[in-house]
Design an enzyme around this catalytic site. Structure first.
Site, short mmCIF file in Angstrom:
data_model
loop_
_atom_site.label_atom_id
_atom_site.label_comp_id
_atom_site.label_asym_id
_atom_site.label_seq_id
_atom_site.Cartn_x
_atom_site.Cartn_y
_atom_site.Cartn_z
N ARG A 1 20.13 3.51 9.19
CA ARG A 1 20.02 4.23 7.92
C ARG A 1 19.51 5.66 8.12
O ARG A 1 19.99 6.59 7.50
CB ARG A 1 19.06 3.49 6.97
CG ARG A 1 18.76 4.30 5.70
CD ARG A 1 17.72 3.61 4.84
NE ARG A 1 18.32 2.52 4.11
CZ ARG A 1 17.65 1.48 3.63
NH1 ARG A 1 16.36 1.38 3.87
NH2 ARG A 1 18.27 0.54 2.95
N LYS B 1 21.44 -7.50 -8.22
CA LYS B 1 22.51 -6.50 -8.35
C LYS B 1 23.41 -6.85 -9.52
O LYS B 1 23.71 -8.03 -9.75
CB LYS B 1 23.37 -6.46 -7.07
CG LYS B 1 22.64 -6.03 -5.82
CD LYS B 1 23.56 -6.13 -4.60
CE LYS B 1 22.82 -5.75 -3.33
NZ LYS B 1 23.61 -6.03 -2.12
N CYS C 1 -28.38 -23.39 14.38
CA CYS C 1 -29.60 -24.07 14.87
C CYS C 1 -30.29 -23.29 15.99
O CYS C 1 -31.36 -23.69 16.45
CB CYS C 1 -29.25 -25.48 15.35
SG CYS C 1 -28.27 -25.51 16.87
N CYS D 1 -21.91 -25.06 20.78
CA CYS D 1 -23.33 -25.32 20.58
C CYS D 1 -23.71 -26.59 21.35
O CYS D 1 -23.01 -27.61 21.28
CB CYS D 1 -23.62 -25.50 19.09
SG CYS D 1 -25.31 -25.99 18.73
N CYS E 1 -26.62 -20.42 19.00
CA CYS E 1 -25.92 -20.97 17.84
C CYS E 1 -26.41 -20.27 16.58
O CYS E 1 -27.62 -20.19 16.34
CB CYS E 1 -26.17 -22.47 17.73
SG CYS E 1 -25.52 -23.22 16.22
N SER F 1 18.06 3.50 -0.60
CA SER F 1 17.08 2.41 -0.60
C SER F 1 17.00 1.84 -2.01
O SER F 1 17.50 2.45 -2.96
CB SER F 1 15.71 2.92 -0.15
OG SER F 1 15.23 3.89 -1.06
N GLU G 1 21.58 -6.07 7.59
CA GLU G 1 20.21 -5.98 8.08
C GLU G 1 20.10 -6.68 9.42
O GLU G 1 20.47 -7.86 9.56
CB GLU G 1 19.26 -6.64 7.07
CG GLU G 1 17.83 -6.23 7.20
CD GLU G 1 17.51 -4.96 6.40
OE1 GLU G 1 16.32 -4.58 6.36
OE2 GLU G 1 18.44 -4.34 5.84
N CYS H 1 -27.09 -30.43 15.58
CA CYS H 1 -26.88 -29.19 14.81
C CYS H 1 -26.33 -29.52 13.42
O CYS H 1 -25.36 -30.28 13.28
CB CYS H 1 -25.90 -28.28 15.56
SG CYS H 1 -25.50 -26.76 14.67
N GLU I 1 0.84 -1.21 0.00
CA GLU I 1 0.00 0.00 0.00
C GLU I 1 0.87 1.25 0.00
O GLU I 1 0.58 2.23 -0.70
CB GLU I 1 -0.91 -0.01 1.23
CG GLU I 1 -1.97 -1.10 1.20
CD GLU I 1 -2.66 -1.27 2.54
OE1 GLU I 1 -3.86 -1.00 2.62
OE2 GLU I 1 -1.99 -1.66 3.51
N LYS J 1 9.63 -7.61 -5.02
CA LYS J 1 8.88 -7.88 -3.79
C LYS J 1 7.89 -9.03 -4.03
O LYS J 1 7.13 -9.02 -5.00
CB LYS J 1 8.12 -6.62 -3.35
CG LYS J 1 9.01 -5.41 -3.05
CD LYS J 1 9.84 -5.59 -1.80
CE LYS J 1 9.06 -5.43 -0.53
NZ LYS J 1 8.65 -4.05 -0.23
N TYR K 1 25.63 -7.55 3.69
CA TYR K 1 25.52 -7.74 2.24
C TYR K 1 26.18 -6.64 1.41
O TYR K 1 26.09 -6.66 0.18
CB TYR K 1 24.04 -7.83 1.84
CG TYR K 1 23.18 -6.70 2.38
CD1 TYR K 1 23.26 -5.42 1.85
CD2 TYR K 1 22.30 -6.91 3.42
CE1 TYR K 1 22.49 -4.38 2.35
CE2 TYR K 1 21.52 -5.89 3.93
CZ TYR K 1 21.62 -4.63 3.39
OH TYR K 1 20.86 -3.59 3.89
N GLU L 1 20.06 -12.15 -4.37
CA GLU L 1 20.09 -12.36 -2.93
C GLU L 1 18.68 -12.24 -2.36
O GLU L 1 17.83 -11.58 -2.94
CB GLU L 1 20.98 -11.31 -2.24
CG GLU L 1 22.42 -11.29 -2.72
CD GLU L 1 23.16 -10.07 -2.19
OE1 GLU L 1 23.71 -10.15 -1.08
OE2 GLU L 1 23.18 -9.03 -2.89
#
Length: 676
Positions: free
Chosen positions: A141, A291, A412, A427, A409, A82, A175, A432, A34, A315, A227, A118
């Site tokens: 960072r 890379k 039922c 229940c 329930c 990034s 990381e 049922c 998002e 991703k 890395y 990687e």
């Protein structure tokens, strides 16, 4: 202010707010997908209307502003950029083409380019500086130019050496992650202590590293993988492949996943491979990084304001996303347990569309403080079952509603009860309809009697039409063939498959029969154990609790459950009917099925399958010794095609050695080979 300018301003404010929470408060208010969509929209609008792009635009910044940091600010010797993100494999192909066009055509370099693939770790980026082989500083960072000094906390991470095995001056980047096994343990402890759980390992790692108390960092056992090496040419390193080997040789930890690749086809195949294999790793990965291997081309290709042009991240489909909780419905299972189900605004997670998710029980709703109308994070547990992780309380408007548990329930309308010491509502009506349906679905499931084609919708339809009323009625369906064939989407072949599979189920292993009976507390492992120990069901049915407790692996709760199950008149009547039908209730009478009928054969399924989910057909293939591939190639033997098959089918048609089969033909292959 016109609409375009207003939208740009709105996007800037939203993204900056999300950045402050993500980098400053270690909280995600929206998913990565998002966020990337908002950023992409802003980049497009600013590209078309550059007069509205200001110096403080998020499209020109990396990370957060560090306005609320508790740590000393440190300027990076070289900016920590990034990576550009892509969610489409075709964009990776285009990335390669752009680079090779630049290198070969415009720069006239003749040598062949290579790339390093990687895993993309989902944690907190860190830069660690060694002087004369000793760790002297560690910086986050931050905004890419200035980060936070977290040296003392980094010193608490066991996998980061305080001294290298050689007295060198170097700066390495990596990381910081929280191992998944540790993440689960920490969240269990936080729940026990009444604390809010972490939404994901990345937030947990970031929040831990920003603790002012270094003892907390040590206790949580963070990990770190490196890395990147600043100024690699200084150490006579000419490729990223050499850099990774150099970093490792100095005693620093790497993922050991750095594959050298030279073709687009191989790159596509390996990305798909790691898309499945990553679930076996003990750290969170959200993609792959590609890379350019040859370092001499890095400066030539250059950087944008935020990202290098010689690297890109692919991703994976989002594992965790946010969406709105519209309502709660209540679902009744085979034991009568009533479970809350979240009804959601439809969203894509881990490559599939989701609009319902599990909430387990009402106590969990209270513990997580979830309300109708909340924006919530959802994810797929073990990449299969969608579940609600937590509400995003920071996005509440005040219009959210409390969730009230039912007293009747939902199927039922009988009274619901909560057993003493347990959290689940149940229940009380033993007749049922929902219980009956759950028992039948459990009986015919893949782990039970494995009756192919007998899914949830078929069970619902057969119950609705009165074709079945209980488990034993399944074996009378061959007498209702005409009625079944008249059902929607039930052609002659489909009916043949179901009826044949019902007949074949009579010879299932005794352990599978035990499992399919749905004895409370008895799963696959215990069913196998009980089958081995008792040899036939008559012995098991007549065992006393004391005898059951003598079986290694059977505790008091399980012994009570088994004993009570075989003292229930309805259960005894069902078992006797199944015996008369010819179901196998003893060890040693199993049908001999050739377990490796697909040995050395490879399969791939595409399109919408009628009788299997994608995971189910993979398991069926592997059960008979076959191997599943993730992409169409010359290594593929069979492509199983369902409805709306797309590019994989077209590609397979171009390779003569691949046999294209339908789901029905796959059934027939299994059936014919098992006869031999």
């Amino acid at each position: 202010m016109n609409k375009k300018e207003e939208r740009i301003k709105e996007l800037k404010e939203k993204i900056k707010n999300y950045n402050e929470y993500y980098y400053g408060e270690n909280q995600s208010l929206i998913s990565d997908l998002e966020y990337d969509k908002l950023l992409e929209e802003l980049e497009i609008l600013e590209g078309k209307h550059p007069q509205y792009r200001m110096f403080d635009s998020p499209t020109l910044q990396v990370g957060s502003s560090l306005s609320n940091t508790k740590f000393k600010k440190i300027k990076h010797k070289k900016p920590m950029l990034s990576l550009s993100n892509s969610y489409n494999i075709n964009e990776i192909d285009n990335f390669i083409k752009r680079i090779e066009k630049n290198i070969y055509r415009e720069r006239n370099y003749g040598e062949k380019l290579s790339y390093i693939l990687e895993v993309k770790l989902d944690g907190l980026s860190i830069s660690v500086i060694y002087k004369d082989g000793e760790l002297v500083q560690a910086v986050t960072r931050g905004d890419g130019k200035i980060g936070e000094d977290v040296t003392e906390n980094i010193m608490q991470i066991k996998s980061i050496p305080h001294f290298l095995n050689e007295k060198l001056d170097l700066e390495v980047r990596g990381e910081v992650v929280l191992p998944l096994s540790k993440f689960e343990q920490i969240n269990r402890e936080r729940l026990d202590n009444g604390e809010e759980v972490f939404a994901n390992p990345r937030n947990a790692a970031s929040g831990t590293l920003r603790q002012l108390d270094a003892k907390i960092v040590k206790k949580r056992e963070l990990d770190c993988y490196f890395y990147f090496l600043v100024d690699p040419l200084k150490y006579n390193l000419n490729s990223h492949e050499e850099v990774l080997a150099f970093i490792k040789s100095k005693g620093l930890k790497i993922t050991n996943i750095g594959e050298k690749i030279t073709t687009v086809e191989e790159l596509d195949e390996r990305i798909k491979y790691w898309g499945e294999e990553r679930t076996k790793l003990d750290y969170e990965t959200d993609g792959m990084v590609i890379k350019v291997n040859e370092i001499k081309f890095w400066d030539l290709l250059g950087n944008t304001t935020k990202s290098p042009r010689w690297a890109i991240a692919y991703k994976f489909p989002a594992k965790q996303v946010s969406t709105k909780l519209l309502d709660i419905t209540w679902q009744v299972g085979r034991t009568g347990k009533v479970t809350p189900v979240a009804e959601l605004e439809e969203v894509e997670v881990s490559g599939s569309r989701v609009k319902r998710a599990s909430l387990h029980n009402f106590d969990e709703i209270l513990r997580k403080d979830i309300k109708i109308g909340d924006r919530v994070f959802i994810e797929k547990a073990a990449e299969i079952i969608p579940q609600v992780v937590k509400p995003i309380k920071e996005m509440r408007t005040g219009d959210e509603k409390e969730i009230i548990p039912p007293t009747k329930c939902p199927v039922c309308h009988s009274n619901l009860e909560k057993e003493e010491g347990l959290v689940d509502l149940k229940c009380t009506n033993r007749h049922c309809r929902a219980k009956t349906q759950g028992k039948i679905e459990y009986f015919v499931s893949r782990d039970g009697m494995n009756i192919i084609g007998f899914g949830q919708k078929i069970v619902e339809k057969f119950l609705e039409l009165g074709l079945i009323k209980n488990i034993t009625d399944i074996y009378d369906l061959k007498n209702h063939r005409e009625k079944i064939e008249n059902l929607d989407k039930m052609g002659e072949k489909s009916v043949d498959n179901i009826i044949n599979s019902i007949e074949e189920s009579k010879n299932r292993d005794y352990s599978k029969v035990l499992y399919s009976l749905g004895i409370p507390e008895v799963g696959k492992f215990l069913a196998n154990l009980l089958a081995e120990k008792t040899k036939n069901i008559d012995i098991l049915m007549n065992m006393k609790k004391e005898q059951l407790l003598e079986i290694n692996g059977v505790g008091e709760k399980v012994a009570n459950s088994i004993y009570d199950f075989f003292r229930n008149e309805e259960n005894i009547a069902m078992i006797n009917k199944l015996k008369n039908i010819g179901i196998n209730f003893s060890l040693g009478n199993e049908s001999k099925i050739e377990e490796n009928i697909f040995e050395n054969k490879t399969f791939l399924a595409t399109g919408k399958l009628e009788h299997f989910s994608r995971n189910e057909i993979k398991e069926e293939i592997e059960k008979f010794g076959g191997k599943n591939l993730s992409a169409v190639s010359k290594k593929l033997d069979f492509l199983i095609v369902g409805e709306a098959a797309g590019s994989k089918l077209q590609k397979a048609k171009e390779i003569p050695s691949i046999k294209i089969i339908t789901e029905e033909e796959f059934f027939q292959m299994v059936k014919e080979k098992n006869k031999k």
